[in-house]
Design a protein around this motif. Structure first.
Motif, short mmCIF file in Angstrom:
data_model
loop_
_atom_site.label_atom_id
_atom_site.label_comp_id
_atom_site.label_asym_id
_atom_site.label_seq_id
_atom_site.Cartn_x
_atom_site.Cartn_y
_atom_site.Cartn_z
N PHE A 90 36.39 39.93 61.49
CA PHE A 90 35.05 39.36 61.31
C PHE A 90 34.37 39.93 60.07
CE2 PHE A 90 30.68 38.32 62.92
CZ PHE A 90 30.89 36.98 63.17
N LEU A 91 34.70 41.17 59.71
CA LEU A 91 34.10 41.82 58.55
C LEU A 91 34.83 41.51 57.26
CD1 LEU A 91 33.45 45.40 60.01
CD2 LEU A 91 31.77 43.60 59.66
N THR A 92 35.95 40.83 57.35
CA THR A 92 36.78 40.61 56.16
C THR A 92 37.09 39.13 55.94
OG1 THR A 92 38.77 41.08 57.46
CG2 THR A 92 37.82 42.91 56.23
N GLY A 93 36.11 38.28 56.21
CA GLY A 93 36.30 36.85 55.98
C GLY A 93 35.85 36.43 54.60
N TRP A 94 36.07 35.18 54.26
CA TRP A 94 35.63 34.54 53.03
C TRP A 94 36.05 35.32 51.79
CZ3 TRP A 94 35.24 30.10 54.75
CH2 TRP A 94 34.62 29.85 55.98
N ASP A 95 35.12 35.80 50.99
CA ASP A 95 35.48 36.50 49.75
C ASP A 95 36.36 37.70 50.04
OD1 ASP A 95 33.71 34.65 48.75
OD2 ASP A 95 32.58 36.08 47.54
N ALA A 96 36.06 38.42 51.13
CA ALA A 96 36.86 39.60 51.47
C ALA A 96 38.31 39.23 51.70
CB ALA A 96 36.27 40.27 52.72
N ASP A 97 38.55 38.07 52.26
CA ASP A 97 39.92 37.62 52.49
C ASP A 97 40.64 37.39 51.17
OD1 ASP A 97 41.98 36.76 54.38
OD2 ASP A 97 41.68 34.79 53.50
N HIS A 98 39.93 36.88 50.18
CA HIS A 98 40.52 36.70 48.85
C HIS A 98 40.86 38.05 48.22
CE1 HIS A 98 40.08 32.33 48.24
NE2 HIS A 98 38.97 32.43 48.95
N TYR A 99 39.94 39.01 48.33
CA TYR A 99 40.22 40.34 47.78
C TYR A 99 41.46 40.95 48.44
CZ TYR A 99 35.60 40.28 45.55
OH TYR A 99 34.51 39.96 44.77
N LEU A 100 41.58 40.80 49.76
CA LEU A 100 42.72 41.36 50.46
C LEU A 100 44.02 40.66 50.05
CD1 LEU A 100 41.16 41.82 54.01
CD2 LEU A 100 41.78 43.61 52.37
N SER A 101 43.95 39.37 49.81
CA SER A 101 45.12 38.63 49.34
C SER A 101 45.57 39.14 47.98
CB SER A 101 44.81 37.13 49.28
OG SER A 101 45.87 36.41 48.68
N ILE A 102 44.61 39.38 47.09
CA ILE A 102 44.93 39.92 45.77
C ILE A 102 45.54 41.31 45.89
CG2 ILE A 102 43.96 40.64 43.55
CD1 ILE A 102 41.75 38.47 44.10
N ALA A 103 44.96 42.13 46.78
CA ALA A 103 45.48 43.48 46.98
C ALA A 103 46.91 43.45 47.48
CB ALA A 103 44.59 44.24 47.98
N GLU A 104 47.25 42.44 48.24
CA GLU A 104 48.59 42.36 48.84
C GLU A 104 49.62 41.77 47.90
OE1 GLU A 104 50.84 40.36 52.73
OE2 GLU A 104 48.66 40.26 52.51
N VAL A 105 49.28 40.65 47.24
CA VAL A 105 50.30 39.94 46.46
C VAL A 105 49.92 39.72 45.00
CG1 VAL A 105 51.15 38.77 48.51
CG2 VAL A 105 49.40 37.66 47.11
N GLY A 106 48.71 40.11 44.60
CA GLY A 106 48.29 39.89 43.22
C GLY A 106 47.76 38.48 42.99
N TYR A 107 47.58 38.14 41.74
CA TYR A 107 47.02 36.83 41.37
C TYR A 107 48.15 35.80 41.20
CZ TYR A 107 42.54 39.11 40.50
OH TYR A 107 41.38 39.80 40.66
N PRO A 108 47.85 34.54 41.50
CA PRO A 108 48.89 33.50 41.33
C PRO A 108 49.18 33.28 39.85
CG PRO A 108 46.77 32.51 41.88
CD PRO A 108 46.58 33.99 42.03
N VAL A 109 50.45 33.10 39.53
CA VAL A 109 50.82 32.83 38.14
C VAL A 109 50.72 31.33 37.83
CG1 VAL A 109 52.29 34.85 37.93
CG2 VAL A 109 53.26 32.71 38.76
#
Length: 423
Positions: A90-109
């Motif tokens: 609940f504390l890591t939705g929306w923008d936070a979810d994007h940040y966590l995705s970047i932290a895990e796999v980086g930016y899409p090429v």
């Protein structure tokens, strides 16, 4: 620190008239030295920390309350009706979810493109917070979401202290205190306990403004560059530094502007401007798509105003004109006039050149490039130094009603902009 027992002696000048003399008077008001600023009393910063702690406790309590209501009533989270079973989620939705995705796999090429239109993707989110989340997770094994929440909460303390110290130098002790209090309990302050980058950006921005006020220009450079990769908006600081340079140059006979300060101020402003623009170049280079960042940002516009080219200074007219026609255009003009009046009002001028230059620059930035939507309220948080306007804390009744109103609106915001919507 008592909220009204201390007073700061501020230069008082006759009310300006019209014409060139009024313009000179306005500049004089902005650049007037603050005389008699009292040292901060022992224990005051401890009280600031206490207020901050109460504010974060209120944030956590409200979000937990709505999380429990959503869970027990089996309600969907946000406009897409996602069911959330864990408080950390609940504390890591929306923008936070994007940040966590970047932290895990980086930016899409490769950008996700459908029908020639770029879709929403992670390039809209800058890398500092994901880097911290990934680094701490790799070193300690702590969940990256927990790291994001901790960074947000900790940085909110830094932002609160930096804002208080900034206001303490440009307004009365009472106005500085209540500006900090209203910032702490603001309707959107619940963002400070989410895994968002807002707290960190505000901490860096307010610190940069404080150092600018103290004319430690080279110290601002690394802070501003770091902020440029934390959240969009740092170009406003670069513009504000440019305004400070021009005003100090024009007033160099009355206020000495040595070459060392000229060079350091110019270099800092230019470096921050380059850093603020560089993410667009990085996105283009990595993805191989022209205007990758701009097209990514505009992906969030399509559901609201449809497709179309980006034209600076038009997004607000485009949005309100789409939904309200000519009345929308008139509304935008009224908002612009009201903001300009506030910037030119005497109580705001007393906040000084640095605060007014940044507030005006950031207001122009919001108007020039962002489409107004739910996130606009969150994007307005860097304007918090304007809470030092003495009119907000002029009377006890006004202070009480503003504080109660902020708390009530926070309840509404947590429900509308988090539980069933997005901020």
């Amino acid at each position: 620190m008592g909220s009204s027992s201390q007073q700061v002696v501020v230069n008082r000048r006759p009310r300006p008239g019209r014409g060139p003399r009024a313009l000179r008077q306005w500049v004089d008001d902005l650049t007037a030295p603050r005389e008699g600023v009292e040292p901060i009393r022992s224990g005051t910063l401890t009280k600031v920390v206490g207020i901050w702690a109460v504010g974060r406790a209120v944030n956590f309590l409200l979000i937990w309350l709505f999380f429990e209501i959503s869970r027990l009533a089996d309600l969907g989270f946000g406009p897409h009706g996602i069911h959330v079973r864990h408080f950390l989620t609940f504390l890591t939705g929306w923008d936070a979810d994007h940040y966590l995705s970047i932290a895990e796999v980086g930016y899409p090429v490769r950008l996700p493109i459908e029908g020639g239109v770029v879709q929403e993707n992670d390039w809209a989110f800058l890398p500092v917070l994901p880097f911290i989340e990934r680094t701490v997770h790799d070193l300690t094994g702590v969940d990256a979401g927990v790291v994001g929440v901790f960074v947000s909460v900790a940085a909110s303390l830094g932002a609160t202290l930096a804002l208080f110290l900034l206001l303490r130098e440009v307004t009365t002790p009472s106005a500085a205190w209540w500006g900090m209090v209203l910032f702490t309990f603001a309707p959107l302050s619940f963002v400070f306990v989410l895994a968002y980058a807002e707290s960190l950006f505000l901490f860096l921005t307010f610190t940069a403004l404080l150092l600018t006020l103290r004319r430690k220009y080279l110290w601002v450079l690394p802070i501003g560059v770091l902020a440029a990769y934390t959240r969009p908006g740092i170009l406003a600081l670069a513009l504000a530094l440019g305004i400070v340079f021009v005003v100090r140059w024009l007033r160099r006979s009355a206020d000495p502007f040595p070459w060392r300060e000229r060079i350091s101020l110019a270099a800092t402003g230019l470096a921050i401007a380059v850093a603020g623009l560089s993410w667009t170049w990085i996105a283009d280079l990595v993805t191989g798509e022209p205007q990758a960042y701009l097209r990514t940002e505009m992906a969030w516009w399509v559901p609201l105003v449809g497709e179309g080219a980006f034209v600076p200074l038009t997004p607000w007219f485009r949005f309100f004109g789409t939904y309200l026609g000519v009345f929308g255009i008139l509304f935008v003009l009224a908002v612009m006039a009201a903001f300009a009046w506030w910037m030119f009002s005497r109580p705001v001028r007393r906040l000084g050149l640095v605060v007014v230059a940044f507030a005006a620059s950031y207001g122009l930035y919001l108007f020039g490039v962002f489409l107004p939507q739910q996130s606009t309220f969150r994007l307005m948080m860097p304007l918090s130094p304007l809470l030092g306007d003495e009119r907000f804390s002029a009377t006890r009744n006004r202070r009480q009603w503003l504080l109660l109103g902020s708390l009530a609106l926070q309840v509404v915001a947590v429900f509308l902009l988090w539980t069933i919507g997005y901020p």
